[in-house]
Design an enzyme around this catalytic site. Structure first.
Site, PDB file in Angstrom:
ATOM      1  N   PHE B 117       0.847  -1.187   0.000  1.00 23.63           N
ATOM      2  CA  PHE B 117       0.000   0.000   0.000  1.00 23.63           C
ATOM      3  C   PHE B 117       0.882   1.237   0.000  1.00 23.63           C
ATOM      4  CE2 PHE B 117      -4.442   1.329   0.942  1.00 23.63           C
ATOM      5  CZ  PHE B 117      -5.075   0.291   0.306  1.00 23.63           C
ATOM      6  N   GLN B 231      -7.492  14.812   3.208  1.00 27.35           N
ATOM      7  CA  GLN B 231      -6.769  13.985   2.250  1.00 27.35           C
ATOM      8  C   GLN B 231      -7.507  13.858   0.914  1.00 27.35           C
ATOM      9  OE1 GLN B 231      -6.223   9.491   2.794  1.00 27.35           O
ATOM     10  NE2 GLN B 231      -4.158  10.311   2.916  1.00 27.35           N
ATOM     11  N   HIS B 233      -7.629  11.641  -2.446  1.00 27.01           N
ATOM     12  CA  HIS B 233      -7.178  10.364  -2.969  1.00 27.01           C
ATOM     13  C   HIS B 233      -6.842  10.584  -4.434  1.00 27.01           C
ATOM     14  CE1 HIS B 233      -6.872   6.180  -4.009  1.00 27.01           C
ATOM     15  NE2 HIS B 233      -7.086   5.834  -2.757  1.00 27.01           N
ATOM     16  N   LEU B 243     -14.190   5.830  -5.854  1.00 26.73           N
ATOM     17  CA  LEU B 243     -12.784   5.524  -5.635  1.00 26.73           C
ATOM     18  C   LEU B 243     -12.333   4.293  -6.402  1.00 26.73           C
ATOM     19  CD1 LEU B 243     -10.231   5.896  -3.729  1.00 26.73           C
ATOM     20  CD2 LEU B 243     -11.266   4.089  -2.380  1.00 26.73           C
ATOM     21  N   GLU B 246      -6.411   2.210  -3.834  1.00 25.78           N
ATOM     22  CA  GLU B 246      -4.967   2.246  -3.902  1.00 25.78           C
ATOM     23  C   GLU B 246      -4.397   0.869  -4.228  1.00 25.78           C
ATOM     24  OE1 GLU B 246      -3.455   4.985  -1.209  1.00 25.78           O
ATOM     25  OE2 GLU B 246      -1.743   3.732  -0.705  1.00 25.78           O
ATOM     26  N   ARG B 288      -0.341   9.543  -0.600  1.00 26.04           N
ATOM     27  CA  ARG B 288      -1.423  10.168  -1.350  1.00 26.04           C
ATOM     28  C   ARG B 288      -1.255  11.658  -1.548  1.00 26.04           C
ATOM     29  NH1 ARG B 288      -6.228   6.756   1.563  1.00 26.04           N
ATOM     30  NH2 ARG B 288      -5.692   4.846   0.483  1.00 26.04           N
ATOM     31  N   HIS B 356     -11.173  12.565   0.208  1.00 22.77           N
ATOM     32  CA  HIS B 356     -11.315  11.184   0.621  1.00 22.77           C
ATOM     33  C   HIS B 356     -11.460  11.023   2.126  1.00 22.77           C
ATOM     34  CE1 HIS B 356     -10.930   6.925   0.271  1.00 22.77           C
ATOM     35  NE2 HIS B 356      -9.780   6.859   0.888  1.00 22.77           N
ATOM     36  N   ARG B 391      -2.847  10.744   6.349  1.00 27.55           N
ATOM     37  CA  ARG B 391      -3.073   9.354   6.745  1.00 27.55           C
ATOM     38  C   ARG B 391      -2.481   8.412   5.707  1.00 27.55           C
ATOM     39  NH1 ARG B 391      -7.519   5.342   5.447  1.00 27.55           N
ATOM     40  NH2 ARG B 391      -7.910   6.680   3.684  1.00 27.55           N
TER      41      ARG B 391
END
Ligand code: FAD
Ligand code: SF4
Ligand code: FES
Lengths: 130, 587, 259
Positions: B117, B231, B233, B243, B246, B288, B356, B391
């Site tokens: 990730f 955040q 994305h 979305l 990721e 991100r 996001h 995050r």
């Protein structure tokens, strides 16, 4: 109490008219009626056979009446419909492991048809048609 | 007004709320637990999470690595004691979920599989194909059905906390099916009400993510921490904000600009990794904030493609092949095909950054307690803070579990240690006042303002002034606009006067909550004159640790005033602020 | 950006003012790539703020937005306008009482769900310290499909048996029972069978198959129910075989308890 949920009645006798999916289902159910009638006819034939050649010949004549022909065509159509709908549904109930998955649905269905063909062939050979 | 008495009330039945409820039921079977949610639990937005949840289990991994990835990813704004606790607890919580039946994807030997990730140097994200949040939520919900002590109030919209003598003693809510007010009197309340991404126009957040719980706590006097950190994305579908996880990049997907060039290498995330062999923590597996910012620069340079929904770049997965896409990313393939008409097996998917997640939220300490006695918070609505300025993907699903449970344990301890009892008469007075305020919404004279109109103006000013890049001028304009919108909200009337399932009044209240929160976002962003993590200022482009290695704290000052912004020191235990390096140069 | 105009015919019902539901038609300017939900949201935002309906995720995963669209149960967030003509009729899910407008009462399902024990049942819990249960990819595959249910209720709206007899536990709840029965970590099948194979359980199903046809997540509840019928029939015969039957049954399920 401010709530008053509204219940839409489902027509108890005509519910299956609501969409094609239900109609198809009813057709499958109704098809068993024809299969039943056909079986009854067959049983009658056996009875007649036991009664001697005259009875048997009368039975055969009755079978070639236009009404009987129409009935048999219908019965054959319904039997085919019944069989195919069930064959197509078998993969749902029969899950046979194959590696890390299952035997694919179409294969299960095709196997059923193949078996059906084979059995029919054997019968046809046995009764001397081929 | 109906009155319900309970030991602990939980507001929100997403991942955090359900985990808290189960923990309460397990801590003490005699406890009465009331779980309120404005939607049925399985509709909570945790169900939308695709990628997975991080926790160290593999032998090649270590708690220290997870720690440094998280703290670095958060640009050193995380409280390191909280991060340490979080990381230690994570594997246990994820294993517990496995025991409860979560269908984690597996290795061939039957052990749980992990995937890479963004921002994580080692593979440690547990996943259930590309529907991890969905499975976590349903596993928790179904498991919660085992415990008769958990009394659910589904489709009950909480509007306010009940505060008596400086202690939280319950909450007020509207039962949607009757339209009646309910007061839930409780010795302790845990807020698990999720984020508020819906204040932005392009977002992966569902319609219910309007930040109601954050606004409730804020109005009750609890500061909101680090609200400026929002955040984006990098890979959302432009038409709807849906979305594309990721995990797409974790599995080897790459980003290309209009010339097919993998532009991330120009923004300190190179060198280019070979196609189909993603290198952890570089290029597409950078964090991100960096990826979203790189998009903005490409847009400035004119390297983006124009679509009917605005500027986009491409996410290219074609080299993965159909088999792998179907095994690992079947849901996103379907999403892209349905909502954008693109099959990722044969074509590149146009994508853009979308809002996001909110790193900020209700200020809590490491035990999930807020400064207001009797009030606890966990999940996306809370800010502990383990996420800092940015995050890392897959940390928050784990956070729901770890801190959902902790909030429950802290609430139990609070009830036992303080021996609180609810002052029913005083609580009732509070609740009656709330009821009068809600009724008054219906009596406002019908003017020209509409919920949709005000909401659109909020979208425009947030997107324009408080988006991926910000500066003094844009933020000043946005705070002014939000002050105006909050005033105009005061005159917004509820047109639908009926009682049963009145979604009109719900939307008016949600908009009120979002406007309050939007103002804390813009005001905190205006005051933070540096660039850090997801907060990027064009007029203050560097990180400034001497002045801003601090949490911002926004406090409520009434319906007409902007929030007061104060600062709180960050807890640093073992990792001094350093450079966030995603170049792949260092090993 | 291509635009077109559609006519949305929506079944309205407000318990405070209406004796019975009625249709209201809205003319909605739409984008080509919209789904029906987008058009309904347009009505709510610009034409009539009193319209009530449920939605959240807009990505076919939260299960809120099930409706009858031209008579078919569908997720309105996954019903693309491009697949319909100019006129679209939207009604609340069939077979459920209407609370208001497009919102139906789901109490019945919420009450049935816990009855089938949709969670892992074990004689002995494994301590967390001992780590995860091992589950081979095929063992996961065996139940994965049935774990995909989003509780959207389209299958109940499609099932004529449920329409005729609302005591029927119904497709989604039964599929979920099957999901746990098939999970290698679970030991609760016998307990669940007491409910699923009893009155109002699997034998109420006449295998119309409508549930599986409308399911947006390919859960195939009809398949799950037929497999349960097969398994329950096997159990019935094995029970009548006495000791031998019991041994066969144990060996069939030994795979589960070995971990
Ligand atoms: C599309 C998407 C993908 C994501 N993917 C990942 C990922 O792969 N990994 C990861 O770690 N994180 C991911 N996240 C983030 C993560 O999913 C969320 O942060 C997390 O699910 C939030 O959970 P929660 O329990 O705090 O809130 P939610 O699940 O949002 O639940 C909020 C609850 O509060 C209730 N509520 C809210 N307001 C009220 C009110 N006024 N009255 C009563 N009840 C109320 C709601 O009904 C709901 O039950 C993703 C997020 C999104 C949007
Ligand atoms: S089985 Fe399918 S149709 Fe039925 S509730 Fe679940 S997802 Fe919906
Ligand atoms: S809005 Fe969530 S399924 Fe349609």
């Amino acid at each position: 109490m401010s709530r008053k949920p509204f219940v839409r009645p489902v027509p108890a006798t005509t519910w299956y008219m609501r969409n094609g999916r239900y109609l198809r289902y009813m057709a499958r159910e109704v098809s068993s009626l024809f299969i039943g009638l056909y079986m009854a006819g067959l049983a009658m034939g056996l009875m007649r056979l036991a009664q001697g050649p005259d009875a048997w010949n009368a039975y055969l004549t009755a079978l070639s009446s236009p009404l009987a022909l129409v009935f048999h065509v219908l019965a054959f159509a319904f039997a085919t419909y019944h069989a195919t709908t069930w064959f197509n549904a078998t993969p749902k109930a029969m899950r046979i492991r194959w590696g890390d998955g299952y035997v694919p649905g179409p294969t299960v269905v095709r196997a059923h048809y193949a078996l059906w063909g084979l059995v029919s062939l054997v019968i046809l050979v046995l009764v001397g048609v081929i | 007004m109906e009155t319900i008495q309970t030991d602990v009330a939980i507001v929100g039945a997403g991942g955090a709320g359900l985990r808290a409820a189960i923990a309460l039921a397990e801590a003490d079977p005699g406890l009465s637990i009331t779980l309120l949610s404005k939607v049925y639990p399985m509709r909570s937005h945790t169900c939308a999470a695709e990628g997975g949840a991080a926790g160290v289990i593999k032998p090649d991994d270590s708690l220290d690595q997870h720690f440094s990835d998280t703290v670095g990813g958060g640009d050193w704004l995380c409280d390191q004691d909280a991060v340490e606790l979080f990381i230690n607890e994570a594997p246990r919580e994820l294993t517990r979920l496995e025991h409860w039946g979560c269908p984690w994807s597996r290795e061939t030997d039957g052990s749980v599989a992990v995937r890479p990730f963004g921002g994580m140097k080692i593979k440690r994200t547990w996943f259930a194909a590309d529907k991890s949040g969905f499975h976590i939520l349903h596993t928790l919900f179904q498991t919660s059905l085992k415990y008769p002590a958990i009394k659910r109030l589904d489709e009950v919209f909480t509007t306010d906390l009940i505060v008596v003598d400086g202690k939280v003693q319950g909450c007020c809510a509207i039962e949607m099916r009757t339209g009646q007010m309910i007061q839930v009197q409780a010795k302790a309340v845990i807020l698990c009400s999720g984020g508020g991404g819906r204040m932005f126009p392009f977002t992966t957040n569902g319609a219910i993510k309007t930040g109601d719980g954050m606004a409730m706590a804020y109005r009750a006097g609890v500061p909101l921490k680090d609200m400026e950190f929002v955040q984006y994305h990098p890979t959302g579908l432009p038409s709807t904000g849906i979305l594309l996880t990721e995990g797409c990049r974790g599995e080897g997907g790459v980003l290309r600009n209009k010339d097919g060039y993998r532009y991330l290498q120009d923004y300190g995330m190179g060198p280019e990794s070979p196609l189909g062999e993603p290198v952890l923590k570089t290029m597409e597996l950078g964090p991100r904030d960096r990826l979203s910012q790189a998009f903005w620069h490409e847009q400035q340079k004119g390297n983006t493609i124009q679509t009917q929904w605005g500027d986009c770049v491409y996410l290219d997965l074609r080299h993965l092949g159909e088999a792998k896409i179907n095994e690992r990313l079947p849901f996103v393939r379907d999403l892209a095909k349905s909502y954008s008409g693109v099959d990722m097996v044969t074509d590149m998917v146009p994508i853009r950054p979308v809002v996001h997640y909110m790193m900020g939220g209700i200020h809590t300490d490491i035990t999930a307690a807020t400064p207001l006695p009797g009030l606890f918070a966990a999940g996306e609505c809370a800010c502990v803070s383990i996420n800092g300025a940015n995050r890392l993907g897959s940390n928050s699903l784990t956070e729901l579990l770890v801190f959902g449970r902790r909030a429950a344990e802290s609430a139990v301890a609070y009830i036992k240690d303080s021996g609180v009892s609810v002052d029913g008469a005083a609580a009732n007075r509070e609740a009656t006042a709330v009821e009068a305020r809600i009724r008054a919404l219906f009596d406002r004279p019908e003017g020209d303002e509409t919920t949709a109109g005000l909401r659109q103006e909020m979208f425009d000013t947030m997107e324009g002034g408080a988006g991926i890049y910000r500066d003094e001028a844009s933020l000043t304009a946005t705070t002014a606009k939000l002050a105006e919108l909050r005033q105009r909200w005061q005159t917004l009337s509820v047109r639908d006067k009926s009682a049963v399932f009145n979604t009109d009044v719900m939307q008016v209240l949600e908009l009120g909550a979002m406007l309050d929160l939007a103002e804390t976002v813009a005001s905190s962003a205006l005051e933070r004159k540096e660039s850090r993590g997801s907060h990027q200022r064009l007029d203050h482009t560097e990180r400034d640790d001497t002045r801003y290695l601090k949490h911002s704290m926004a406090s409520y000052r009434g319906e007409t005033a902007p929030p007061a912004i104060d600062y709180l020191d960050v807890t640093i235990t073992k990792s001094q602020p350093g450079v966030r390096d995603y170049s792949g140069a260092k090993s | 950006m291509s635009e077109r105009t559609i006519e949305l015919e929506i079944l309205r019902y407000n318990p405070a003012t209406d004796e019975a539901p009625w249709y209201q038609t809205y003319t909605v300017p739409c984008q080509e790539e919209w789904v029906v939900l987008d058009a309904i949201n347009y009505v709510k935002d610009h034409l009539d703020s009193s319209l009530s309906y449920r939605w959240s995720c807009h990505m076919a995963v939260c299960g809120s937005c099930g409706m009858m669209i031209n008579g078919e149960p569908m997720l309105s967030c996954k019903a693309f306008l491009r697949d319909f003509g100019r006129k679209i009729r939207v009604e609340p899910l069939s077979h459920f009482p209407i609370e208001r407008d497009l919102v139906v009462v789901l109490d019945d399902f919420m009450e049935k769900l816990p009855r089938v024990k949709p969670y892992i049942v074990r004689d002995q819990e494994k301590p967390i310290e001992e780590g995860e249960y091992k589950q081979k990819p095929f063992e996961l595959y065996e139940f994965k499909q049935y774990s995909m249910c989003i509780n959207c209720m389209l299958c109940y709206a499609a099932c004529p048996q449920y329409g005729l007899n609302s005591e029927f536990i119904g497709p989604a709840a039964l599929a979920l029972a099957h999901r746990y029965n098939k999970d290698s970590r679970d030991e609760g099948r016998d307990q669940r069978e007491e409910i699923t194979a009893a009155h109002d359980g699997i034998w109420e199903c006449s295998f119309v198959g409508a549930c599986s046809e409308v399911c947006p997540k390919a859960v195939d509840p009809a398949g799950a129910i037929q497999q349960m019928k097969l398994a329950s029939t096997m159990d019935w015969y094995l029970e009548r075989l006495g000791g031998v039957g019991a041994r066969v049954k144990r060996s069939l399920s030994s795979r589960r308890t070995s971990k």
